[in-house]
Design an enzyme around this catalytic site. Structure first.
Site, PDB file in Angstrom:
ATOM      1  N   ASP A 195      -5.367   2.984  29.384  1.00 48.18           N
ATOM      2  CA  ASP A 195      -4.883   2.280  28.358  1.00 48.18           C
ATOM      3  C   ASP A 195      -4.103   3.544  27.631  1.00 48.18           C
ATOM      4  OD1 ASP A 195      -6.404   0.375  28.846  1.00 48.18           O
ATOM      5  OD2 ASP A 195      -7.123  -0.086  26.769  1.00 48.18           O
ATOM      6  N   GLU A 228     -19.827   1.280  24.262  1.00 53.74           N
ATOM      7  CA  GLU A 228     -18.715   1.330  25.171  1.00 53.74           C
ATOM      8  C   GLU A 228     -18.050   2.774  25.552  1.00 53.74           C
ATOM      9  OE1 GLU A 228     -13.983  -0.164  24.826  1.00 53.74           O
ATOM     10  OE2 GLU A 228     -15.185  -0.186  22.991  1.00 53.74           O
TER      11      GLU A 228
END
Length: 838
Positions: A585, A808
């Site tokens: 990302d 996460e």
């Protein structure tokens, strides 16, 4: 589109050559992918070609049209899985499952038109107005911690859910038999979170069944709105019956008084179930246990004239939604039993209903079998890990297995049709309807399939149940289009689509994703399981087509270089345009995106892929493929890697592109934060962004143990001023100007310093690998492996004990869990780290 991409595809110079190829139903150019349009598609192509030539349309228009057509054609290679592999006939043990990961508790069949079941609950009288109705896993609904204590991926599971003052335990167990997937039973237990609670709350459970279209449900109603049972029939399940048993006290058979409400309607659509129930909770009822004071509660409409719901009123063509509400005081347990008609025909004796003490025995025997199998598989106790660490490992595995879903539907695809000199623009189109059996990263935030996540998921699942991995990889390979492309994010079906922002719905056929499915494929090759090798033989044409697409479509500006297509444009609001296809990302790349970029991580993935597929081709005796892949693998070895990606001035491997470090976000009222570019101006150079990308030649074990580059890799990995933290390896060096920096006013840092388990697992595997190979860095690699493993596992264990969740990502500053939770996708790799299984 980049010039290199157009050149690679080799657009023909004249329409006649294109017309000839299209008319044959073959690809515009042959590149080893083996995908050809056939039959009706070829005939349709010929008709379009003839018409276009008659109308004088250009070869560029033809090529754009043809690419658009192929983008939504399924690949012609034989499927990797047998026909009807998801049916109860072929895989009865997998037909029913907890394949709805986005709901707290529910089951469905592996079918395009499934029968679905689910649970909702609400605590009555705690707040004014409609009580909070719990159904789908949400990031901010206040429920938690929650997760599976045990889940074997097939037949059994036990989950604990904390909801304020309540503790729910949901359990299920399956019993094989018949031709339709057998029987199963649920037990839902609700207790106060704290012992000795004086004011016991009133709680409503809502058990529901949903059909998709033509299935028939026939409820039998008893006194006071209580369903005796629900009979039904579908073509895939045959005859079946649901029975909701009377509630009891937990752990015994003492009955408890419950109040009942029912509701029956046409299926409003799965994304609307929660709102439909909320809207119907508008009538007050009295809960009147004998000898106790009555209490008010909000309930569903309690009286239905079932005989009015004949064929004209059952929502023909859109299915049925039938829900039973039972309301009572905690603590209590309720059991729901599903019985398959075919499990009761042709047998020598009648089956006893899987309920009460029989259900208790089945649940306990499965729990004990899980514990024994877990230790035999991962040997955590034998390795001396603590009971807390063993519980973490069991929870990590169970959460991953309990997050497996079955999805079916059409995704939105934007074809890559740009051709030099063509102004044609296209809109997204629907991909063919396809099934997908996959694990998911997060039940609350990402309850759908992600391509690069799934390879890491299957590294864990494969150790536990190789059949599940073969099923998952086979389904993912079933998504190949005619060119060999697989969309990186799969949004299939109404339920999945309802949870995805519109800007992420469309998948672009020019965009790739790291080919992590080749990691479990490599493990299959190492294991030598005959069932795995038989699967890989069937899957090889599709694996080769997928890799060939990646190798050709992401080719870079110079030979043996590669570039991720799909970087964000250089908008004035972005500090560094993101590269979503890479999976990393916002990891910093060249400050000014261009076709001149060379991406290190992508090149390493291609190198790994060529090695794995060459090994596979050799093992399968695929001489032609091995002859093609061998030279590619050799050409991608360390010498060319050095030439294209070693940055002497930085002392590390790096990306290359049009770059400057002199960029920052500054406030510019009224626009907000805007990017400001200073001096030195951007120019072609190696990108100074030390972090995970820099380590990829090491992470994927592409370096020789005697390589002169291995030492510098270990230096930056172990440097506490750079990547080393007490909690694992940082994603970006603490010394980087991009470290912990926002990418825009509304986009906080993601891969800019936080600790991620998937890459740390790759690092542990690489350290373990080099620590067992003779070379100048063997002892150091072994020591760093021990230290990194202790840091990583210790922090995940502490956070799990403190919060009840796997997260996460983790802060490199204090170790706290960050991002979404539960994240029992690749964070479950902590189990393999504990087991030292790489």
């Amino acid at each position: 589109m980049a010039r290199g991409e157009r050149r690679r595809r080799g657009a023909p110079a004249d329409g006649a050559r294109t017309a000839e190829r299209v008319a044959r139903g073959g690809p515009v150019r042959r590149d080893g992918r083996g995908g050809r349009a056939r039959g009706a598609a070829g005939g349709a192509a010929l008709a379009i070609v003839v018409l276009s030539l008659a109308l004088g349309l250009s070869s560029r228009w033809l090529l754009a049209w043809y690419r658009s057509r192929r983008a939504v054609m399924l690949h012609s290679a034989p499927p990797a899985l047998p026909p009807d592999s998801s049916s109860p006939t072929v895989a009865p043990d997998l037909f029913w499952g907890t394949y709805r990961p986005h709901v707290y508790f529910g089951m469905k069949t592996r079918s395009p038109q499934p029968l679905l079941t689910g649970l909702m609950w609400a605590q009555q009288g705690t707040t004014p107005g409609t009580p909070k109705l719990r159904h789908t896993c949400e990031q901010g609904d206040g429920v938690g911690p929650y997760g599976w204590e045990f889940h074997d991926g097939v037949s059994f599971g036990r989950q604990h859910i904390q909801d304020g003052a309540l503790r729910l335990t949901t359990e299920f167990v399956k019993r094989p038999g018949g031709q339709h997937g057998g029987d199963w039973s649920w037990r839902v237990t609700v207790e106060p979170q704290a012992s000795g609670t004086s004011a016991l709350p009133l709680v409503s459970l809502f058990f529901y069944v949903v059909t998709d279209s033509k299935e028939v449900l026939v409820p039998e109603v008893g006194a006071k709105g209580q369903l005796k049972f629900i009979s039904g029939h579908t073509s895939e399940l045959g005859d079946f019956r649901f029975t909701l048993l009377a509630p009891t006290s937990p752990g015994d058979t003492t009955p408890k008084y419950g109040s009942y409400n029912v509701f029956w309607s046409s299926n409003p659509g799965l994304p609307l179930l929660t709102e439909m129930v909320k809207s119907r909770l508008n009538n007050w009822f009295q809960h009147r246990p004998p000898g106790a004071s009555p209490e008010r509660y909000l309930g569903l409409p309690g009286s239905l004239k079932w005989d009015d719901r004949g064929p004209s009123g059952q929502g023909q063509g859109q299915g049925q939604f039938l829900i039973q509400q039972v309301t009572l005081k905690v603590p209590f347990s309720v059991e729901l039993v599903f019985e398959s008609g075919s499990a009761r025909t042709g047998g020598s004796q009648a089956l006893e209903q899987l309920a009460g003490s029989l259900l208790t025995h089945a649940l306990e025997s499965h729990a004990e079998a899980f514990r024994e199998r877990f230790e035999k598989t991962f040997r955590l106790k034998e390795k001396g890990l603590s009971p807390e660490e063993q519980a973490l490992g069991q929870g990590a595995l169970s959460g991953l297995l309990g997050g497996i879903g079955y999805f079916y539907g059409q995704s939105l695809v934007l074809p890559d049709v740009e051709v030099e000199g063509s102004e044609q623009k296209v809109d997204p189109v629907l991909f063919p309807s396809v099934p997908l059996f996959t694990a998911v990263p997060s039940r609350s935030f990402f309850p759908r399939g992600f391509l690069w996540d799934e390879g890491f998921h299957q590294l864990v699942i494969q150790r536990w149940d190789p059949q599940l991995t073969r099923e998952a990889i086979g389904h993912w390979l079933g998504l190949l289009n005619a060119d060999g492309w697989i969309g990186r994010e799969q949004v299939l079906g109404d339920e999945a689509r309802a949870r995805v922002p519109s800007e992420f719905l469309v998948q672009r056929t020019a965009h790739a994703n790291p080919p992590t499915l080749l990691l479990p494929v490599a493990h299959m090759l190492d294991g030598g399981d005959p069932a795995d090798l038989a699967f890989l033989r069937r899957a090889f044409p599709r694996l080769r087509a997928w890799f060939s697409w990646l190798h050709h479509s992401q080719a870079g500006p110079v030979p043996l270089s590669y570039r991720w297509r799909g970087r964000d444009p250089a908008l004035p609001t972005l500090l560094n345009p993101k590269t979503l296809p890479s999976g990393l990302d916002d990891y910093p790349r060249a400050s000014h995106p261009s076709a001149s970029e060379r991406h290190l991580d992508l090149r390493c993935w291609v190198a790994l892929g060529s090695r794995v597929l060459m090994r596979l081709a050799e093992q399968l005796g695929e001489a032609e493929a091995a002859a093609e892949l061998g030279p590619l693998a050799a050409s991608l070895e360390e010498e060319s890697l050095d030439e294209l990606h070693w940055a002497p001035e930085l002392g590390v491997f790096a990306d290359f592109g049009n770059h400057t470090k002199a960029v920052q976000l500054k406030p510019r009222p009224p626009q907000g934060l805007m990017r400001v570019v200073g001096r030195p101006h951007p120019h072609l150079q190696y990108v100074d962004a030390l972090g995970y990308v820099s380590l990829f030649p090491f992470l994927l074990r592409l370096l020789d143990p005697n390589s002169p580059r291995l030492g510098p890799m270990l230096d930056v990995l172990a440097d506490r001023r750079q990547l080393w933290s007490p909690f694992g390896l940082r994603s970006l060096a603490a010394s980087s100007p991009f470290y912990s920096q926002r990418n825009s006013e509304h986009d906080p840092p993601y891969w800019r310093g936080a600790v991620w388990l998937n890459v740390n697992y790759l690092a542990l595997g690489a350290l373990h690998y080099y620590g067992h190979l003779e070379g100048p860095h063997q002892a150091r690699a072994a020591r760093l492996h021990r230290e990194l493993r202790a840091n990583l596992v210790g922090n995940v264990r502490r956070q799990y004990q403190a919060t009840g969740f796997l997260w996460e990502q983790y802060s490199d500053q204090d170790g706290r869990g960050m991002g979404c939770r539960p994240f029992q996708g690749w964070t479950s790799l902590v189990l393999l780290a504990m087991a030292e299984d790489y």
